[in-house]
Design a protein around this motif. Sequence first.
Motif, mmCIF file in Angstrom:
data_model
loop_
_atom_site.group_PDB
_atom_site.id
_atom_site.type_symbol
_atom_site.label_atom_id
_atom_site.label_comp_id
_atom_site.label_asym_id
_atom_site.label_seq_id
_atom_site.Cartn_x
_atom_site.Cartn_y
_atom_site.Cartn_z
ATOM 1 N N GLN A 191 0.826 -1.210 0.000
ATOM 2 C CA GLN A 191 0.000 0.000 0.000
ATOM 3 C C GLN A 191 0.860 1.260 0.000
ATOM 4 O O GLN A 191 0.552 2.231 -0.690
ATOM 5 N N ILE A 192 1.938 1.264 0.764
ATOM 6 C CA ILE A 192 2.813 2.437 0.792
ATOM 7 C C ILE A 192 3.482 2.649 -0.563
ATOM 8 O O ILE A 192 3.691 3.787 -1.000
ATOM 9 N N GLY A 193 3.787 1.563 -1.259
ATOM 10 C CA GLY A 193 4.464 1.681 -2.542
ATOM 11 C C GLY A 193 3.553 1.815 -3.736
ATOM 12 O O GLY A 193 4.033 1.991 -4.866
ATOM 13 N N ASP A 194 2.247 1.771 -3.526
ATOM 14 C CA ASP A 194 1.300 1.820 -4.641
ATOM 15 C C ASP A 194 1.131 3.267 -5.126
ATOM 16 O O ASP A 194 0.643 4.119 -4.383
ATOM 17 N N GLN A 216 -1.155 9.867 -2.466
ATOM 18 C CA GLN A 216 -1.587 10.930 -1.568
ATOM 19 C C GLN A 216 -1.756 10.430 -0.135
ATOM 20 O O GLN A 216 -1.800 11.244 0.806
ATOM 21 N N TYR A 217 -1.828 9.115 0.040
ATOM 22 C CA TYR A 217 -1.945 8.543 1.378
ATOM 23 C C TYR A 217 -0.602 8.062 1.922
ATOM 24 O O TYR A 217 -0.533 7.550 3.044
ATOM 25 N N ARG A 218 0.474 8.194 1.151
ATOM 26 C CA ARG A 218 1.748 7.577 1.522
ATOM 27 C C ARG A 218 2.285 8.096 2.856
ATOM 28 O O ARG A 218 2.734 7.319 3.705
ATOM 29 N N GLU A 219 2.241 9.394 3.042
ATOM 30 C CA GLU A 219 2.737 9.967 4.300
ATOM 31 C C GLU A 219 1.923 9.452 5.481
ATOM 32 O O GLU A 219 2.469 9.112 6.544
ATOM 33 N N LEU A 247 0.138 6.602 5.603
ATOM 34 C CA LEU A 247 0.409 5.173 5.775
ATOM 35 C C LEU A 247 1.722 4.947 6.527
ATOM 36 O O LEU A 247 1.803 4.099 7.424
ATOM 37 N N THR A 248 2.734 5.708 6.162
ATOM 38 C CA THR A 248 4.034 5.562 6.817
ATOM 39 C C THR A 248 3.933 5.902 8.296
ATOM 40 O O THR A 248 4.509 5.213 9.153
ATOM 41 N N ALA A 249 3.205 6.964 8.609
ATOM 42 C CA ALA A 249 3.043 7.373 10.008
ATOM 43 C C ALA A 249 2.221 6.353 10.799
ATOM 44 O O ALA A 249 2.531 6.064 11.970
ATOM 45 N N LEU A 250 1.196 5.814 10.188
ATOM 46 C CA LEU A 250 0.367 4.817 10.871
ATOM 47 C C LEU A 250 1.166 3.544 11.160
ATOM 48 O O LEU A 250 1.075 2.972 12.248
ATOM 49 N N ARG A 251 1.953 3.108 10.188
ATOM 50 C CA ARG A 251 2.740 1.892 10.378
ATOM 51 C C ARG A 251 3.783 2.060 11.479
ATOM 52 O O ARG A 251 4.170 1.087 12.136
ATOM 53 N N ALA A 252 4.228 3.272 11.705
ATOM 54 C CA ALA A 252 5.246 3.527 12.721
ATOM 55 C C ALA A 252 4.690 3.414 14.141
ATOM 56 O O ALA A 252 5.463 3.339 15.102
ATOM 57 N N GLU A 253 3.363 3.401 14.283
ATOM 58 C CA GLU A 253 2.745 3.283 15.590
ATOM 59 C C GLU A 253 2.604 1.810 15.970
ATOM 60 O O GLU A 253 1.936 1.044 15.278
ATOM 61 N N PRO A 275 -3.895 -3.066 6.419
ATOM 62 C CA PRO A 275 -4.355 -1.896 5.672
ATOM 63 C C PRO A 275 -4.827 -2.250 4.256
ATOM 64 O O PRO A 275 -4.174 -3.005 3.549
ATOM 65 N N PHE A 276 -5.939 -1.687 3.863
ATOM 66 C CA PHE A 276 -6.402 -1.844 2.481
ATOM 67 C C PHE A 276 -7.319 -0.679 2.137
ATOM 68 O O PHE A 276 -7.776 0.048 3.022
ATOM 69 N N PHE A 277 -7.571 -0.525 0.848
ATOM 70 C CA PHE A 277 -8.413 0.576 0.395
ATOM 71 C C PHE A 277 -9.718 0.053 -0.182
ATOM 72 O O PHE A 277 -9.747 -0.975 -0.870
ATOM 73 N N SER A 278 -10.780 0.771 0.108
ATOM 74 C CA SER A 278 -12.097 0.483 -0.465
ATOM 75 C C SER A 278 -12.807 1.812 -0.673
ATOM 76 O O SER A 278 -12.899 2.621 0.261
ATOM 77 N N MET A 279 -13.271 2.045 -1.880
ATOM 78 C CA MET A 279 -13.952 3.299 -2.207
ATOM 79 C C MET A 279 -13.072 4.502 -1.863
ATOM 80 O O MET A 279 -13.535 5.512 -1.353
ATOM 81 N N TRP A 280 -11.774 4.410 -2.124
ATOM 82 C CA TRP A 280 -10.804 5.466 -1.881
ATOM 83 C C TRP A 280 -10.734 5.861 -0.412
ATOM 84 O O TRP A 280 -10.369 6.984 -0.073
ATOM 85 N N THR A 281 -11.099 4.940 0.449
ATOM 86 C CA THR A 281 -10.982 5.139 1.886
ATOM 87 C C THR A 281 -10.025 4.095 2.438
ATOM 88 O O THR A 281 -10.130 2.908 2.116
ATOM 89 N N LEU A 282 -9.076 4.520 3.264
ATOM 90 C CA LEU A 282 -8.144 3.595 3.896
ATOM 91 C C LEU A 282 -8.846 2.894 5.052
ATOM 92 O O LEU A 282 -9.466 3.533 5.896
ATOM 93 N N ARG A 283 -8.713 1.593 5.077
ATOM 94 C CA ARG A 283 -9.288 0.801 6.158
ATOM 95 C C ARG A 283 -8.170 0.033 6.858
ATOM 96 O O ARG A 283 -7.317 -0.556 6.182
ATOM 97 N N LEU A 284 -8.203 0.028 8.165
ATOM 98 C CA LEU A 284 -7.264 -0.747 8.961
ATOM 99 C C LEU A 284 -8.068 -1.807 9.696
ATOM 100 O O LEU A 284 -8.855 -1.491 10.600
ATOM 101 N N ALA A 285 -7.890 -3.055 9.292
ATOM 102 C CA ALA A 285 -8.673 -4.153 9.863
ATOM 103 C C ALA A 285 -7.950 -4.781 11.042
ATOM 104 O O ALA A 285 -6.724 -4.922 11.045
ATOM 105 N N LYS A 286 -8.708 -5.161 12.067
ATOM 106 C CA LYS A 286 -8.117 -5.800 13.232
ATOM 107 C C LYS A 286 -7.494 -7.145 12.876
ATOM 108 O O LYS A 286 -6.498 -7.545 13.479
#
Length: 239
Positions: free
Chosen positions: A149-152, A157-160, A162-168, A176-187
Amino acid sequence: MTDVTDVTDGHPPDFSEHHPELARHGGLTAALRATAADQGLDLGGGSPAAGADREPTVAWFDSPRGRMKVDLRGAEPGFDIALFSDRGWFANWANGSTADIAEAAGVLVAWQHGATLAELSRRFPFMTSSRLSRGYDEGDQVAVMWELQIGDPAFAQYRELLTALRAEPQLAPMFPFFSMWTLRLAKDSYREQPGELLIRRRDDGSYLLWSSSETEEDQREFRRLDDVVAAAVALRTTL
């Protein structure tokens, strides 16, 4: 007795020119099973999908990881193979084509007996798989999905974000995945739990954050990247 009637014109399909083994055995399922047996391998009896008894050019078999499908090519001799898995977000794990029915049977037996995707590609180079399916197969699907996802470039426009979220540390284990241009983080990367965080980046650079248990009226707006990340960490605890 196997029904080899072609559903399109009511006449038996002609296997004789390119696939005499299908004509000899009365269809693809039986031919694959017999070919495996000739190699001292057991493919089982096949597990047809609905209506497959009237499709002698399609064969379905079961494996501990999911179903396996072989289609007879239409325009040229050969077999198209698809391996499916009931593990993870993407069912189709590997595909390939071969003109040799013995190779097709070998792929199915290998997958039934636990061959990894890496092993499968070494033994049968015509079989291909996605980076994500290999990630699932190797047990590091979450890390792989973050990288994808970070490399796609489609989601640059979501790269920054995504990188910040992964660092947490509390968010990095999420899928992480995208649906309807919305980032989703699944448990859960195996879909065992429905809990998700949703983040949408707006044209003005701001972010909207909410969870799968909330409605659009519950969306929170953030202007700063650090703020939306911190809020996502806090909201993660409610899933």
